[in-house]
Motif scaffolding. Structure first.
Motif, PDB file in Angstrom:
ATOM      1  N   GLY A  69     -34.001 -29.305  35.375  1.00  0.00           N
ATOM      2  CA  GLY A  69     -33.696 -28.723  36.451  1.00  0.00           C
ATOM      3  C   GLY A  69     -32.758 -27.584  36.070  1.00  0.00           C
ATOM      4  O   GLY A  69     -32.954 -26.509  36.579  1.00  0.00           O
ATOM      5  N   MET A  70     -31.674 -27.705  35.077  1.00  0.00           N
ATOM      6  CA  MET A  70     -30.797 -26.567  34.621  1.00  0.00           C
ATOM      7  C   MET A  70     -31.640 -25.524  33.991  1.00  0.00           C
ATOM      8  O   MET A  70     -31.209 -24.360  34.426  1.00  0.00           O
ATOM      9  N   THR A  71     -32.533 -25.876  33.467  1.00  0.00           N
ATOM     10  CA  THR A  71     -33.609 -24.661  32.935  1.00  0.00           C
ATOM     11  C   THR A  71     -34.160 -23.907  34.044  1.00  0.00           C
ATOM     12  O   THR A  71     -33.998 -22.548  33.949  1.00  0.00           O
ATOM     13  N   GLY A 196     -41.812 -24.750  17.210  1.00  0.00           N
ATOM     14  CA  GLY A 196     -40.968 -24.913  18.444  1.00  0.00           C
ATOM     15  C   GLY A 196     -40.951 -26.252  18.981  1.00  0.00           C
ATOM     16  O   GLY A 196     -39.850 -26.699  19.666  1.00  0.00           O
ATOM     17  N   GLY A 197     -42.010 -26.919  18.792  1.00  0.00           N
ATOM     18  CA  GLY A 197     -41.869 -28.588  19.395  1.00  0.00           C
ATOM     19  C   GLY A 197     -41.984 -28.697  20.861  1.00  0.00           C
ATOM     20  O   GLY A 197     -41.870 -27.518  21.527  1.00  0.00           O
ATOM     21  N   GLY A 198     -41.917 -29.721  21.376  1.00  0.00           N
ATOM     22  CA  GLY A 198     -42.484 -29.914  22.918  1.00  0.00           C
ATOM     23  C   GLY A 198     -41.096 -30.618  23.432  1.00  0.00           C
ATOM     24  O   GLY A 198     -40.106 -29.917  23.244  1.00  0.00           O
ATOM     25  N   HIS A 199     -41.154 -31.683  24.155  1.00  0.00           N
ATOM     26  CA  HIS A 199     -39.992 -32.362  24.804  1.00  0.00           C
ATOM     27  C   HIS A 199     -38.922 -32.337  24.091  1.00  0.00           C
ATOM     28  O   HIS A 199     -39.143 -33.278  23.048  1.00  0.00           O
ATOM     29  N   ALA A 200     -37.748 -31.953  24.331  1.00  0.00           N
ATOM     30  CA  ALA A 200     -36.482 -31.914  23.744  1.00  0.00           C
ATOM     31  C   ALA A 200     -36.589 -31.491  22.212  1.00  0.00           C
ATOM     32  O   ALA A 200     -35.795 -31.669  21.371  1.00  0.00           O
ATOM     33  N   GLY A 201     -37.655 -30.495  21.940  1.00  0.00           N
ATOM     34  CA  GLY A 201     -37.786 -30.205  20.612  1.00  0.00           C
ATOM     35  C   GLY A 201     -37.081 -28.787  20.333  1.00  0.00           C
ATOM     36  O   GLY A 201     -36.136 -28.269  21.308  1.00  0.00           O
ATOM     37  N   ARG A 202     -37.287 -28.035  19.489  1.00  0.00           N
ATOM     38  CA  ARG A 202     -36.790 -26.679  19.083  1.00  0.00           C
ATOM     39  C   ARG A 202     -36.698 -26.036  20.317  1.00  0.00           C
ATOM     40  O   ARG A 202     -35.848 -25.108  20.374  1.00  0.00           O
ATOM     41  N   SER A 203     -37.896 -25.606  21.083  1.00  0.00           N
ATOM     42  CA  SER A 203     -37.832 -24.523  22.100  1.00  0.00           C
ATOM     43  C   SER A 203     -37.059 -25.056  23.104  1.00  0.00           C
ATOM     44  O   SER A 203     -36.379 -24.157  23.990  1.00  0.00           O
ATOM     45  N   GLU A 204     -37.328 -26.255  23.697  1.00  0.00           N
ATOM     46  CA  GLU A 204     -36.419 -26.675  24.870  1.00  0.00           C
ATOM     47  C   GLU A 204     -35.036 -26.700  24.706  1.00  0.00           C
ATOM     48  O   GLU A 204     -34.152 -26.376  25.288  1.00  0.00           O
ATOM     49  N   THR A 205     -34.632 -27.124  23.472  1.00  0.00           N
ATOM     50  CA  THR A 205     -33.439 -27.143  22.971  1.00  0.00           C
ATOM     51  C   THR A 205     -32.754 -25.757  23.158  1.00  0.00           C
ATOM     52  O   THR A 205     -31.776 -25.488  23.387  1.00  0.00           O
ATOM     53  N   ALA A 206     -33.353 -24.634  22.354  1.00  0.00           N
ATOM     54  CA  ALA A 206     -32.910 -23.448  22.526  1.00  0.00           C
ATOM     55  C   ALA A 206     -32.842 -22.780  24.014  1.00  0.00           C
ATOM     56  O   ALA A 206     -31.813 -22.079  23.959  1.00  0.00           O
ATOM     57  N   ILE A 208     -31.704 -24.440  26.595  1.00  0.00           N
ATOM     58  CA  ILE A 208     -30.320 -25.040  26.875  1.00  0.00           C
ATOM     59  C   ILE A 208     -29.267 -24.135  26.040  1.00  0.00           C
ATOM     60  O   ILE A 208     -28.263 -24.027  26.785  1.00  0.00           O
ATOM     61  N   LEU A 209     -29.349 -24.208  24.814  1.00  0.00           N
ATOM     62  CA  LEU A 209     -28.322 -23.209  23.973  1.00  0.00           C
ATOM     63  C   LEU A 209     -28.321 -21.959  24.611  1.00  0.00           C
ATOM     64  O   LEU A 209     -27.063 -21.513  24.684  1.00  0.00           O
ATOM     65  N   ASP A 247     -31.084 -17.710  19.070  1.00  0.00           N
ATOM     66  CA  ASP A 247     -32.617 -18.205  19.284  1.00  0.00           C
ATOM     67  C   ASP A 247     -32.741 -18.435  20.808  1.00  0.00           C
ATOM     68  O   ASP A 247     -33.466 -18.252  21.517  1.00  0.00           O
ATOM     69  N   GLY A 248     -31.519 -19.222  21.312  1.00  0.00           N
ATOM     70  CA  GLY A 248     -31.507 -19.698  22.710  1.00  0.00           C
ATOM     71  C   GLY A 248     -31.584 -18.256  23.647  1.00  0.00           C
ATOM     72  O   GLY A 248     -32.585 -18.216  24.560  1.00  0.00           O
ATOM     73  N   THR A 249     -30.760 -17.277  23.258  1.00  0.00           N
ATOM     74  CA  THR A 249     -30.643 -15.999  24.227  1.00  0.00           C
ATOM     75  C   THR A 249     -32.169 -15.315  24.168  1.00  0.00           C
ATOM     76  O   THR A 249     -32.478 -15.021  25.322  1.00  0.00           O
ATOM     77  N   ARG A 250     -32.935 -15.312  23.333  1.00  0.00           N
ATOM     78  CA  ARG A 250     -34.277 -14.592  23.065  1.00  0.00           C
ATOM     79  C   ARG A 250     -35.122 -15.381  23.799  1.00  0.00           C
ATOM     80  O   ARG A 250     -35.846 -14.637  24.779  1.00  0.00           O
ATOM     81  N   LEU A 251     -35.159 -16.862  23.766  1.00  0.00           N
ATOM     82  CA  LEU A 251     -36.243 -17.522  24.565  1.00  0.00           C
ATOM     83  C   LEU A 251     -35.805 -17.510  26.146  1.00  0.00           C
ATOM     84  O   LEU A 251     -36.884 -17.441  26.896  1.00  0.00           O
ATOM     85  N   VAL A 252     -34.667 -17.497  26.368  1.00  0.00           N
ATOM     86  CA  VAL A 252     -34.311 -17.486  27.864  1.00  0.00           C
ATOM     87  C   VAL A 252     -34.838 -16.095  28.349  1.00  0.00           C
ATOM     88  O   VAL A 252     -35.194 -15.976  29.514  1.00  0.00           O
ATOM     89  N   GLN A 253     -34.357 -15.056  27.636  1.00  0.00           N
ATOM     90  CA  GLN A 253     -34.885 -13.689  28.148  1.00  0.00           C
ATOM     91  C   GLN A 253     -36.450 -13.605  28.287  1.00  0.00           C
ATOM     92  O   GLN A 253     -37.220 -12.947  29.392  1.00  0.00           O
ATOM     93  N   ALA A 254     -37.194 -14.371  27.555  1.00  0.00           N
ATOM     94  CA  ALA A 254     -38.599 -14.299  27.443  1.00  0.00           C
ATOM     95  C   ALA A 254     -39.043 -14.943  28.708  1.00  0.00           C
ATOM     96  O   ALA A 254     -39.956 -14.593  29.543  1.00  0.00           O
TER      97      ALA A 254
END
Length: 273
Positions: A69-71, A196-206, A208-209, A247-254
């Motif tokens: 929900g926060m994402t 990147g991974g799936g649930h709770a993996g690298r992408s999803e963690t990034a 939230i970062l 990493d997180g900033t880059r994924l959020v912007q995408a």
């Protein structure tokens, strides 16, 4: 909402029309924090509302259970700052799928691979109930005068994704234009990070970062050699290293760019009021 109702609403603020809408110069778009005059002004400027939906669900030990929900909410807020409109508070009730775990127990979601009820997963309601809830929510915001709804899910369960697209298809067919824009909040960010991974993996963690770095604590990840439960591995990668806020900033912007593009297309195709 008809023109008579709009005029009646505007008349409520005749006595305060000269007061500044944003005394500190900062435009707030979180609907629950707005006063009625601000809501009407933002709706008249751009009749778009973002409805973020997620779940309260285990996201391994290093992540908050409200990740989905926060994402959806964080990405929606950033998109609304670019397109205009307002953002509804995130809805944390959702759906998941059932399966048989290795012990033979019937479980759902992340509890299946973990083979236990994982702490913090408190969100599951019936598929029919959820479908009716989302359908009614969309109808309610149209009644309130919005003309485009961005229906953004951060929870990737197939049933939840299917529901928001089903609701969007039905509403759009009835409206005769793309009135509801469904989207998985995380989708444009997937595939950017290697492994990147799936649930709770690298992408999803990034993600939230990039949105709430203070809520991620890698010290609570399982130690090396211990398997993760009901998710993917977001611990430092032997080749690609640890995740960073960059990493997180880059994924959020995408993710924001992907949502903004869809919403702007809907705004451009919106018929005259």
């Amino acid at each position: 909402m008809n023109e008579i109702d709009r005029v009646a609403q505007d008349a409520l603020f005749a006595h305060s029309r000269e007061l500044p809408l944003w005394p500190d110069g900062v435009v707030e778009r979180r609907l629950e924090l707005l006063r009625p005059r601000q809501i009407v002004a933002l709706r008249n400027e751009c009749p778009v509302i973002y409805l973020p939906v997620g779940a309260l669900e285990w996201h391994e030990r290093h992540m908050p259970v409200g990740t989905d929900g926060m994402t959806a909410h964080g990405i929606s807020l950033r998109a609304a700052a670019m397109t205009g409109g307002v953002v509804y508070p995130p809805l944390f009730w959702g759906v998941d799928e059932f399966g048989i775990s290795k012990s033979g127990e019937i479980r759902s979601g992340m509890d299946i691979p973990a083979d236990m009820p994982l702490p913090g997963s408190i969100f599951r309601i019936g598929h029919d109930t959820y479908g009716q809830l989302i359908s009614d929510a969309v109808a309610e915001v149209f009644r309130a005068g919005y003309r485009v709804v961005a229906l953004v899910t951060g929870h990737g369960a197939k049933g939840q994704t299917h529901t928001i697209y089903k609701v969007a298809r039905a509403r759009n067919a009835a409206a005769g234009y793309r009135a509801v824009v469904p989207m998985e909040a995380y989708a444009p960010a997937m595939g950017i990070l290697p492994d990147g991974g799936g649930h709770a993996g690298r992408s999803e963690t990034a993600l939230i970062l990039g949105l709430h770095p203070e809520l991620v604590d890698f010290r609570e990840s399982p130690p090396p050699g211990e398997p993760v439960l009901g998710g993917s591995d977001a611990r430092p990668h032997p080749v690609h290293g640890p995740l960073t806020i960059t990493d997180g900033t880059r994924l959020v912007q995408a993710a924001v760019d992907g949502l903004v593009a869809r919403v702007r297309d809907a705004i451009d195709a919106m018929p005259p009021a």
